[in-house]
Design a protein around this motif. Structure first.
Motif, PDB file in Angstrom:
ATOM      1  N   THR A 179     -87.497 188.833  67.835  1.00  0.00           N
ATOM      2  CA  THR A 179     -86.355 188.839  68.854  1.00  0.00           C
ATOM      3  C   THR A 179     -85.777 190.220  68.731  1.00  0.00           C
ATOM      4  OG1 THR A 179     -84.909 187.863  67.167  1.00  0.00           O
ATOM      5  CG2 THR A 179     -85.675 186.633  68.785  1.00  0.00           C
ATOM      6  N   LYS A 180     -85.179 190.698  69.561  1.00  0.00           N
ATOM      7  CA  LYS A 180     -84.614 192.079  69.681  1.00  0.00           C
ATOM      8  C   LYS A 180     -83.121 191.903  69.803  1.00  0.00           C
ATOM      9  CE  LYS A 180     -88.042 195.541  71.217  1.00  0.00           C
ATOM     10  NZ  LYS A 180     -89.077 195.029  71.916  1.00  0.00           N
ATOM     11  N   ASN A 181     -82.394 192.818  68.590  1.00  0.00           N
ATOM     12  CA  ASN A 181     -81.003 192.586  68.892  1.00  0.00           C
ATOM     13  C   ASN A 181     -80.571 193.531  69.664  1.00  0.00           C
ATOM     14  OD1 ASN A 181     -81.043 194.763  67.669  1.00  0.00           O
ATOM     15  ND2 ASN A 181     -80.219 194.044  65.579  1.00  0.00           N
ATOM     16  N   TYR A 227     -83.657 196.765  67.635  1.00  0.00           N
ATOM     17  CA  TYR A 227     -84.448 196.430  66.728  1.00  0.00           C
ATOM     18  C   TYR A 227     -85.199 195.098  66.861  1.00  0.00           C
ATOM     19  CZ  TYR A 227     -82.185 200.119  64.058  1.00  0.00           C
ATOM     20  OH  TYR A 227     -81.369 201.269  63.620  1.00  0.00           O
ATOM     21  N   THR A 228     -86.469 195.006  66.282  1.00  0.00           N
ATOM     22  CA  THR A 228     -86.994 193.663  66.172  1.00  0.00           C
ATOM     23  C   THR A 228     -86.667 193.013  64.909  1.00  0.00           C
ATOM     24  OG1 THR A 228     -88.702 194.959  66.673  1.00  0.00           O
ATOM     25  CG2 THR A 228     -89.113 192.599  67.317  1.00  0.00           C
ATOM     26  N   LYS A 229     -86.329 191.535  65.000  1.00  0.00           N
ATOM     27  CA  LYS A 229     -85.928 190.805  63.800  1.00  0.00           C
ATOM     28  C   LYS A 229     -86.690 189.484  64.055  1.00  0.00           C
ATOM     29  CE  LYS A 229     -82.345 189.469  61.179  1.00  0.00           C
ATOM     30  NZ  LYS A 229     -81.452 188.326  61.183  1.00  0.00           N
ATOM     31  N   LYS A 230     -87.141 188.788  63.103  1.00  0.00           N
ATOM     32  CA  LYS A 230     -87.789 187.798  63.072  1.00  0.00           C
ATOM     33  C   LYS A 230     -86.862 186.445  62.994  1.00  0.00           C
ATOM     34  CE  LYS A 230     -92.525 188.194  62.689  1.00  0.00           C
ATOM     35  NZ  LYS A 230     -92.775 189.694  62.622  1.00  0.00           N
TER      36      LYS A 230
END
Lengths: 705, 483
Positions: free
Chosen positions: B382-384, B388-391
């Motif tokens: 997911t992108k915040n 940033y990409t975060k899982k």
């Protein structure tokens, strides 16, 4: 050193040998007793008191013999002698567990009647046998016997067209409409083909009018003769008698068909006729009451004879009095084997993963199997230790061969080798089975599953349990296990909250097929899986149930179908009967202190607890609240034929016959065996069939044609 | 495999149950293995003892003599003195269902039977001879003895399999008396027999009406109709009783008997208008939609020649599979298709209102099976708002790791997800279980647990990179070990 054993009167009896023995010899003696007695019974070896050996009173002094063959030092030998001697005395003074009646007689009766029936159709004939009758038949007769009575070929009933050139066809079947329809079709097909044959149907254990009506409607009544083979009871073991009627459960509890009530009554009459009467009958459940009435009528009709009773007491219990117990994962050895390999008619088929070869073998599991009989009632965690001890002993026994001279070798081969080999074989089989069970259970995260079950029983962290069940469903793990957990949740919580019920049901249908709608309808009807009625408090529900029970004379029930569904009140029952031990207490499974050990110390089976309480109180007095929560239907009657004072000392007074209507599990049998040992009595279990969670739920599935 | 997971340890230790674990490197298990080796290594001549284990077979034992004839047996059972059998007297006896307030009870007076000669209702005379010879008494008294019996006596005869006649039960009252008597003796066999008689001799409207007030008899009747496969009559009965939901379910059940998928679909369509409960109506609608879609998907996939079908040929048809299986199938063969196509995962997800959690679980399983680690990654990415990409995952990452492991994901992939596990204990046990050395080593390092590191080092291969890493850590003088 102190060697003690408990007598029947619960007084401890001590035998002091310390004065006679040097401390190094004490060790040897201890070791020796432990080794020898493992085979005979379970000596308690209390970890906190290492210098005390606590011999089980049931321990047969088998050590004497072993002592001779093993090179024990003379001092140890004499010490053992004296212990054994006093044990002997204890045995003669206070008899241990009463002997059980010889049930093989029932097999003989059944076999003789079958032969008689076969002879009614003289000449060569082909015999068609219902699939589920094959194993029971195997236990009482064999091919040779059938052949001797002119049975030519044997076929399994498969409801398909047959290939048989015989002029006489005999069908040995359960009284089922579908099978009779199939036979009628065969007869009519023969008629069309201009073929003449004689047909005979032998219904077992009895025939039903509905089946005969089918013959009549299909126009073959008269072409087919019918008979009854009253094979009511199959002894599965010394203390287990089975009616082998798994359909009893669904027919009676789900469909509300009382066709088997008389059958159960007849089974009891048979037992009473052959083995003598009883002094007291207790029971609980709607079906139990009907069975009792039916039995009473049968006895009043026929003449009876006075003879020494062989059972003190009879206890009848309906399966729907306690649904929680059969829904729990089994963890005693025999129960676990049944859950994983399915014991069928006292025998199990171990596959290649157990036998470590490429073939499967069928093994009888009963008290004849010396290894099995010692581990069957043990919690699974104790089995490893036992088996490895056994393996070591075996190794020692084999090792004796070394250094023997010819004479000794000869004696060894004559006296011991065969026994050792047999033990060896059994041992490797059960080790293989344990190993395979362990693998299977590791794979399915058994610990987490057990943890969830225990939480449900305790009423602890229910939200977490629901999440676990949900994930179980989402991952499409075992359809039956998911259903089992849902039912446990519903019974222990008195039904599910509406939103939980709907969401879990929807997810279940998505994962396992929408046709399970029908299964859910069945479970709801039985009260196994329910939605809490909005706004209905417990008291409202209770008064409603109370009304249902009291308004017996009114035949009119607004909701005819839901009349049998009832609230489980599990929490309240559990509290009242102390079914779930308090948290935080250590439970040593090696030294079980109550029947809860069959479920790892987490839960005492409700059914067995009821039996214990009623036997203790000699009736239902003082249990009014409990029976009210179980929807009443309890009874206790005193036998008319007794001159009780005269018999109170006999063994028979310590034999209790427990009949489970709708099936019982191996865990319950183990629990009762434990109770029997505690109380110095023996239980004989009569059941309509052996059941477990899978069988129970599979009987309620409606997802295939 | 390693020792029990800490979470479990905690559970076992904190509760009253003594732990027994099913982890296969557990002490007891290795003990067992040892025993097995020991037992198997004992050398015995493998001859003649094949039969030591009792087998279940059709062959064998010599025949025992038939010591008692069945007749003798029967007589021995019967003989003896008379004794009355105690009745249940502590509680009121079971309801004699229906007899209390039913119409029939008003007519308890015994009606005189007609004097005509009767033949038994459903059993021909020849059959009597075979099992009831004692009944061939002289009929000199001029009346037929079996047609002259009260309901009680008739029911008793039926219970015992003696000849009986239902012929004289002609008035409704008599019929109902008979039925109530059968119910009163709890004999299901007889109840059904009487019901069969009533079915033949009463119009269904009247029979249904009377059954309405007789629960026990009604249940027997319903069961009998089910067993006879008289579906139509059953549906009529339930309708007459006002049990519309049961009727709908009963009707719906019929689809199980239809093998042809086209006909089954049409049948399900016809079920849509049935009076199901609100919930069930939705489920049946889903059932119809599902099969309709499956038929379309099956038709096109049967002849599909896309790469994926060649690489992983279909093992079975998708017809009649559950929704989740269909979703899995779609994630396997039709991943990435646009929502417009019936076979696309997103379409199935939307049509059947599948929860995010369920969707992720299923898609994860399917993509992991195909070893598409990229797809697996993007499931959780997911992108915040900063880009940033975060899982993130609706299911615990320990569960994700478990599924990945079951689909034999490589250590690198496992490691990444093990690192995402929030709970430090779960993380460590996961790392130990799946042999993610780096995670284990880092965790122990962070815990400053020197002892555990030393223990773990012994489990590793000498001079492997992990081994050396531990070695370096242990030699690092800057770390302040707690032990």
């Amino acid at each position: 050193m102190l060697i003690s054993y408990q007598k029947k009167n619960k007084k401890k009896h001590h035998h002091l040998i310390s004065s006679q023995l040097h401390s190094s010899l004490q060790k040897e003696l201890l070791q020796f007793l432990l080794e020898c007695c493992v085979g005979a019974a379970e000596p308690f070896y209390h970890p906190r008191r290492p210098h005390e050996v606590f011999l089980n009173p049931f321990c047969r002094p088998a050590c004497q013999h072993r002592c001779k063959t093993r090179s024990a030092s003379s001092q140890v030998y004499s010490a053992v002698q004296s212990v054994v001697g006093s044990l002997h005395m204890a045995h003669t003074e206070w008899k241990d567990a009463p002997g059980l009646p010889d049930f093989s007689l029932l097999k003989r009766l059944a076999r003789d009647q079958l032969i008689f029936l076969l002879e009614q159709l003289p000449g060569k004939k082909d015999l068609f046998i219902d699939a589920d009758l094959m194993s029971p038949l195997d236990r009482i007769a064999n091919v040779t016997i059938l052949k001797q009575h002119e049975v030519d070929k044997l076929y399994k009933v498969e409801l398909k067209p047959i290939v048989s050139s015989s002029d006489q066809l005999c069908f040995l079947i359960r009284p089922r409409i579908q099978t009779v329809k199939w036979i009628s079709d065969l007869v009519n097909a023969d008629k069309v083909a201009g073929r003449f044959r004689r047909y005979k149907i032998i219904f077992t254990p009895q025939k039903f009018y509905a089946c005969e009506t089918v013959l009549e409607e299909q126009g073959v009544y008269g072409d087919v003769t019918t008979d009854e083979w009253n094979f009511y009871i199959l002894p599965l073991d010394d203390d287990i008698l089975s009616l082998e009627l798994p359909e009893f459960f669904r027919d009676n509890f789900l469909e509300g068909d009382q066709r088997w009530v008389t059958t159960a009554g007849s089974a009891l009459r048979l037992l009473q006729s052959v083995y003598g009467s009883f002094s007291k009958v207790y029971g609980i459940g709607r079906c139990a009451k009907m069975v009792y009435e039916s039995w009473r009528e049968l006895m009043e009709d026929g003449e009876q004879r006075t003879r020494q009773p062989e059972f003190a007491k009879v206890f009848l219990v309906d399966r729907d009095v306690d649904f929680v117990t059969p829904l729990c994962s089994q963890v005693v050895y025999e129960g676990l084997v049944d859950d994983l390999f399915r014991i069928k008619c006292g025998s199990v088929e171990f596959g290649p993963d157990v036998t470590s070869s490429d073939k499967s073998i069928k093994v009888m599991l009963n008290s004849q199997d010396k290894v099995f009989s010692e581990i069957r009632n043990e919690h699974f965690s104790n089995v490893f230790g036992f088996l490895s001890q056994k393996a070591k002993n075996l190794q020692t026994a084999y090792d004796k061969r070394r250094g023997m001279d010819i004479q000794q070798m000869k004696a060894f081969v004559a006296d011991e080798l065969k026994g050792l080999k047999q033990e060896h074989r059994l041992l490797s089989l059960h080790i293989g089975a344990s190993e395979s069970m362990m693998k299977k259970k590791t794979k399915q995260d058994f610990q987490e599953l057990l943890k969830t079950e225990h939480s449900l029983l305790e009423g602890f962290e229910i939200r977490e349990c629901i999440t676990y069940i949900e994930e179980h469903i989402n991952r499409q793990v075992s359809m039956i296990d998911s259903l089992r957990l849902l039912c446990l949740l519903s019974i222990t919580e008195n039904g599910l909250l509406s939103k939980d019920y709907r969401s879990l049901k929807a997810q279940y249908l998505q994962s396992y097929g929408i046709e399970h709608l029908l299964t859910f309808a069945n479970l709801r009807q039985l009260g196994l899986l329910e939605e809490q009625q909005a706004g209905e408090t417990l008291t409202v529900m209770e008064s409603k149930v109370g009304k249902l029970v009291n308004d017996k004379t009114v035949g009119k029930l607004t909701d005819a179908f839901s009349s049998l569904a009832k609230k489980s009140n599990f929490r309240a029952l559990s509290k009242r009967l102390a079914l779930v031990p308090k948290s935080g207490e250590e439970y040593d499974l090696r030294v079980p202190r109550d029947m809860a050990y069959v479920f790892s110390g987490a839960y005492i089976p409700l059914s067995c607890k009821l039996i214990e309480q009623v036997l203790e109180r000699d009736g239902w007095t003082g249990m009014e609240e409990v029976t009210r929560m179980l929807n009443g239907q309890e009874f206790a009657v005193t036998g008319g034929s007794s001159s009780s004072e005269a018999r109170s000392k006999t063994d028979a007074q310590r034999i209790v016959l427990v009949m489970f209507l709708g099936g019982c599990t191996f865990s319950e049998i183990s629990a009762l065996r434990f109770l029997g040992k505690e109380r110095g009595c023996r239980f004989i279990v009569v059941t309509t069939a052996i059941t477990n969670s899978s069988r129970l739920l599979e009987a309620l599935l409606d997802n295939s044609a | 495999m390693t020792r029990a997971k800490p979470e479990d340890d905690e559970y076992w230790n904190s509760s009253k149950f003594k732990a027994f674990t099913f982890d296969d490197e557990d002490d007891e298990f290795s003990q067992l293995k040892e025993s097995k080796r020991a037992v198997n290594s004992i050398l015995v001549d493998e001859d003649e003892d094949e039969d030591d284990v009792e087998r279940v077979s059709w062959s064998g034992e010599p025949v025992g003599s038939i010591s008692w004839s069945v007749k003798e047996t029967a007589s021995s059972i019967r003989s003896g003195s008379e004794q009355s059998f105690p009745k249940i007297d502590t509680t009121p006896s079971l309801s004699k269902q229906g007899s209390g307030y039913s119409l029939s009870s008003l007519f308890k007076a015994k009606s005189k039977p007609g004097a005509f000669q009767s033949f038994s209702e459903s059993f021909s005379d020849t059959s009597f001879r075979t099992y009831a010879p004692e009944l061939r008494k002289p009929k000199s008294d001029g009346k037929d003895f079996v047609s002259d019996l009260s309901p009680e006596e008739t029911v008793r005869r039926m219970q015992k399999g003696r000849p009986f006649s239902l012929e004289k039960f002609r008035s409704l009252q008599d019929k109902l008396l008979l039925l109530d008597e059968a119910v009163a003796v709890y004999d299901g066999n007889v109840i059904t027999a009487v019901l069969i008689f009533l079915k033949k001799s009463l119009s269904k409207e009247i029979l249904f009406r009377e059954l309405m007030a007789r629960d026990v008899a009604l249940r027997h009747y319903v069961h009998y109709l089910k067993e006879m496969g008289e579906q139509k009559l059953l549906v009529e009965l339930l309708k007459a009783l006002g049990r519309t939901e049961d009727m709908a379910l009963m009707h719906y059940k019929e689809h199980l008997n239809i093998k042809d998928e086209g006909r089954r679909r049409d049948f399900l369509k016809s079920c849509l208008s049935l009076p199901f409960s609100q919930d069930d109506a939705t489920h049946v609608q889903d059932h119809y939609t599902l099969l309709e879609r499956q038929i379309i998907i099956e038709a096109s996939d049967k002849k599909a020649d896309a790469e994926i079908f060649k690489k992983f040929p279909r093992k079975a048809s998708i017809l009649n599979m559950p929704i989740i299986t269909t979703l899995y199938y779609s994630c396997f063969y039709h991943y990435g298709e646009s929502e417009g196509t019936f076979s696309s995962p997103s379409n199935i997800r939307k049509t059947f209102r599948i929860s995010e959690k369920q969707y992720i679980l299923t898609a994860l399983g399917a993509r992991a099976k195909l070893k598409s680690w990229f797809d697996v990654d993007s499931l959780f990415n997911t992108k915040n708002w900063l880009g940033y990409t975060k899982k993130k995952s609706p299911i615990g990452f320990h569960r994700v790791v478990d599924i990945l492991h079951k689909n034999s994901a490589p250590v690198q992939v496992l490691q990444e997800y093990v690192n995402l596990i929030d709970d430090p204990d779960l993380k460590l046990s996961g790392a130990l279980k799946y042999k993610c050395h780096d995670v284990v080593i880092n965790t122990y390092r962070d815990l400053k647990d020197r002892q555990q590191l030393i223990v773990y080092r012994e489990k590793l291969e000498r001079d492997s990179p992990e081994y050396r890493k531990i070695q370096e850590l242990l030699n690092n003088v800057q770390i302040r070990w707690k032990n």
